[in-house]
Design a protein around this motif. Structure first.
Motif, PDB file in Angstrom:
ATOM      1  N   UNK A 110       0.826  -1.216   0.000  1.00 21.65           N
ATOM      2  CA  UNK A 110       0.000   0.000   0.000  1.00 21.65           C
ATOM      3  C   UNK A 110       0.852   1.255   0.000  1.00 21.65           C
ATOM      4  N   UNK A 111       2.030   1.173   0.642  1.00 21.01           N
ATOM      5  CA  UNK A 111       2.896   2.350   0.774  1.00 21.01           C
ATOM      6  C   UNK A 111       3.820   2.560  -0.424  1.00 21.01           C
ATOM      7  N   UNK A 112       4.073   1.495  -1.204  1.00 12.22           N
ATOM      8  CA  UNK A 112       5.064   1.563  -2.273  1.00 12.22           C
ATOM      9  C   UNK A 112       4.808   2.675  -3.292  1.00 12.22           C
ATOM     10  N   UNK A 113       3.587   2.890  -3.767  1.00 11.61           N
ATOM     11  CA  UNK A 113       3.372   3.975  -4.740  1.00 11.61           C
ATOM     12  C   UNK A 113       3.794   5.349  -4.232  1.00 11.61           C
ATOM     13  N   UNK A 114       3.598   5.595  -2.950  1.00 12.14           N
ATOM     14  CA  UNK A 114       3.999   6.879  -2.371  1.00 12.14           C
ATOM     15  C   UNK A 114       5.518   6.947  -2.231  1.00 12.14           C
ATOM     16  N   UNK A 115       6.133   5.815  -1.846  1.00 12.15           N
ATOM     17  CA  UNK A 115       7.592   5.784  -1.689  1.00 12.15           C
ATOM     18  C   UNK A 115       8.293   6.025  -3.014  1.00 12.15           C
ATOM     19  N   UNK A 116       7.720   5.536  -4.108  1.00  5.87           N
ATOM     20  CA  UNK A 116       8.339   5.706  -5.418  1.00  5.87           C
ATOM     21  C   UNK A 116       8.364   7.159  -5.868  1.00  5.87           C
ATOM     22  N   UNK A 117       7.525   7.977  -5.279  1.00  7.23           N
ATOM     23  CA  UNK A 117       7.493   9.393  -5.642  1.00  7.23           C
ATOM     24  C   UNK A 117       8.670  10.161  -5.060  1.00  7.23           C
ATOM     25  N   UNK A 118       9.214   9.673  -3.948  1.00  2.00           N
ATOM     26  CA  UNK A 118      10.246  10.431  -3.232  1.00  2.00           C
ATOM     27  C   UNK A 118      11.568   9.690  -3.091  1.00  2.00           C
ATOM     28  N   UNK A 119      11.559   8.371  -3.296  1.00  2.00           N
ATOM     29  CA  UNK A 119      12.765   7.581  -3.070  1.00  2.00           C
ATOM     30  C   UNK A 119      13.184   6.896  -4.367  1.00  2.00           C
ATOM     31  N   UNK A 120      14.354   7.273  -4.935  1.00  2.00           N
ATOM     32  CA  UNK A 120      14.786   6.675  -6.204  1.00  2.00           C
ATOM     33  C   UNK A 120      15.006   5.170  -6.119  1.00  2.00           C
ATOM     34  N   UNK A 121      15.434   4.672  -4.952  1.00  2.00           N
ATOM     35  CA  UNK A 121      15.652   3.232  -4.795  1.00  2.00           C
ATOM     36  C   UNK A 121      14.330   2.481  -4.916  1.00  2.00           C
ATOM     37  N   UNK A 122      13.258   3.076  -4.404  1.00  2.00           N
ATOM     38  CA  UNK A 122      11.952   2.413  -4.408  1.00  2.00           C
ATOM     39  C   UNK A 122      11.376   2.268  -5.811  1.00  2.00           C
ATOM     40  N   UNK A 123      11.863   3.051  -6.774  1.00  2.00           N
ATOM     41  CA  UNK A 123      11.310   3.006  -8.127  1.00  2.00           C
ATOM     42  C   UNK A 123      11.477   1.640  -8.774  1.00  2.00           C
ATOM     43  N   UNK A 124      12.572   0.951  -8.467  1.00  2.00           N
ATOM     44  CA  UNK A 124      12.836  -0.362  -9.066  1.00  2.00           C
ATOM     45  C   UNK A 124      12.488  -1.520  -8.135  1.00  2.00           C
ATOM     46  N   UNK A 125      11.931  -1.192  -6.983  1.00  2.00           N
ATOM     47  CA  UNK A 125      11.696  -2.220  -5.968  1.00  2.00           C
ATOM     48  C   UNK A 125      10.360  -2.903  -6.199  1.00  2.00           C
ATOM     49  N   UNK A 126      10.378  -4.220  -6.130  1.00  5.15           N
ATOM     50  CA  UNK A 126       9.155  -5.003  -6.190  1.00  5.15           C
ATOM     51  C   UNK A 126       9.011  -5.754  -4.866  1.00  5.15           C
TER      52      UNK A 126
END
Length: 257
Positions: A144-160
Motif C-alpha cells: 500500500x505504501x510503495x506507490x507513495x515511496x516511489x514518488x520520493x525515493x529513487x531506490x523504491x522506483x525499481x523495488x518489487x
C-alpha cells in the motif's frame, strides 16, 4: 522482575575501597574499614560485586551466580578486523535450520550487552514456525505504501515487493525490542557478531522493523508493548552465497581536537 538487594559480608570485606571507587552512583562508603551500601535505590549495575577481590559483595534476586573470571579474554585484533571487513548483508540463505542451541547463544549475546543505567529493557521475539504469517502482514502494508515511496525515493522506483520481501526465506528471525533504541541497537550488534561466529549470515531488516512499528495490528500480533519499539530485526540463516572480495568504503571522517 525480582527485587535485588546489595549485601556486604563484613567478615570477608577488607576495606580496600575498590567497590567505592568503581561505583558509578557513588553509593558506597568505607566506614571503620568496611564497605557500607548507602542505599538500595541504585541502578544495580553489579560493578561492586564484580570488582571485590574477596567476594564480599553480593546481590540477591538472580537465578545464576556471578561467574569467576580467572583470566581476561582478549580478542585477537587482526582476526576481529578481518571479520568486520568481510561482513556482508545476506539475502540468500540455505534451506538449513538453525538449532535452538545457536539461537539461545545469539540471544545470550544480547542479554549480556550493557545497557544505559543498567535498564536491561531489551527483549526478544523469535519468529520461526509462524514467520510467514507476520511477513504477509508486513507485505500487505508495504504494498500500500510503495506507490507513495516511489514518488520520493529513487531506490523504491525499481523495488518489487514479493511474498519474501522481508525475510528472504531465511529459517529464523529474531526481533530486538526495547524502550531505548540505543540499548536495543547495542544488543543487536553483539547478537549479529555471535551469529556470524556460528557461521550464520545476517540481514538487518529495517523495513520489517518499520512495518512492525507502524502497524498497530502487526504490533498486537507480535505482542509488542505500547512503550516498546522494534529496534532491529535480525534475519538469520546459513549463507547460500560467497563473496570473493571486500566492499570499498569511504575514508573515515575524523576530527582530532
Amino acid at each position: 522482575m525480582k527485587e535485588h538487594r546489595i549485601q556486604v559480608d563484613l567478615a570477608k570485606c577488607i576495606g580496600c575501597g575498590m567497590c567505592r571507587r568503581d561505583c558509578p552512583a557513588d553509593n558506597i562508603s568505607i566506614t571503620d574499614k568496611k564497605a557500607v551500601i548507602k542505599s538500595q535505590a541504585c541502578i544495580k549495575c553489579g560493578h561492586c560485586v564484580a570488582v571485590c577481590p574477596k567476594g564480599a559483595v553480593s546481590m540477591t534476586g538472580f537465578k545464576e551466580p556471578p561467574v569467576e573470571i580467572k583470566k581476561s579474554v582478549i580478542l585477537d585484533p587482526q582476526q576481529l578486523m578481518d571479520a568486520l571487513r568481510t561482513r556482508r548483508s545476506i539475502r540468500q540463505f540455505k534451506k538449513q535450520s538453525v538449532t535452538q542451541e545457536v539461537t539461545a547463544q545469539i540471544i545470550e549475546a544480547g542479554r549480556l550487552t550493557p545497557s544505559g543505567e543498567n535498564a536491561q529493557d531489551v527483549s526478544y521475539i523469535v519468529l520461526k514456525d509462524n514467520m510467514e504469517r507476520f511477513e504477509k502482514m508486513a507485505v500487505r502494508l508495504f504494498k500500500r505504501l510503495l506507490p507513495f515511496a516511489r514518488l520520493v525515493n529513487p531506490v523504491a522506483k525499481n523495488k518489487e515487493i514479493d511474498d519474501h520481501f522481508f525475510f528472504h526465506e531465511a529459517p529464523i528471525v529474531i526481533m530486538v525490542v526495547a524502550e531505548d533504541k540505543i540499548n536495543g541497537a547495542l544488543a543487536a550488534s553483539n547478537m549479529a557478531l555471535m551469529a556470524e561466529a556460528n557461521g550464520l549470515g545476517v540481514l538487518y531488516s529495517g523495513f520489517f522493523s518499520m512495518a512492525a512499528n507502524m502497524s498497530l495490528s502487526l504490533r498486537r500480533a507480535l505482542g509488542v508493548k505500547r512503550k516498546n519499539k522494534v529496534v532491529e530485526t535480525l534475519v538469520l540463516g546459513y549463507p547460500a552465497v560467497t563473496y570473493h572480495r571486500t566492499a570499498q568504503k569511504e575514508a573515515a571522517k575524523i576530527s582530532f581536537l
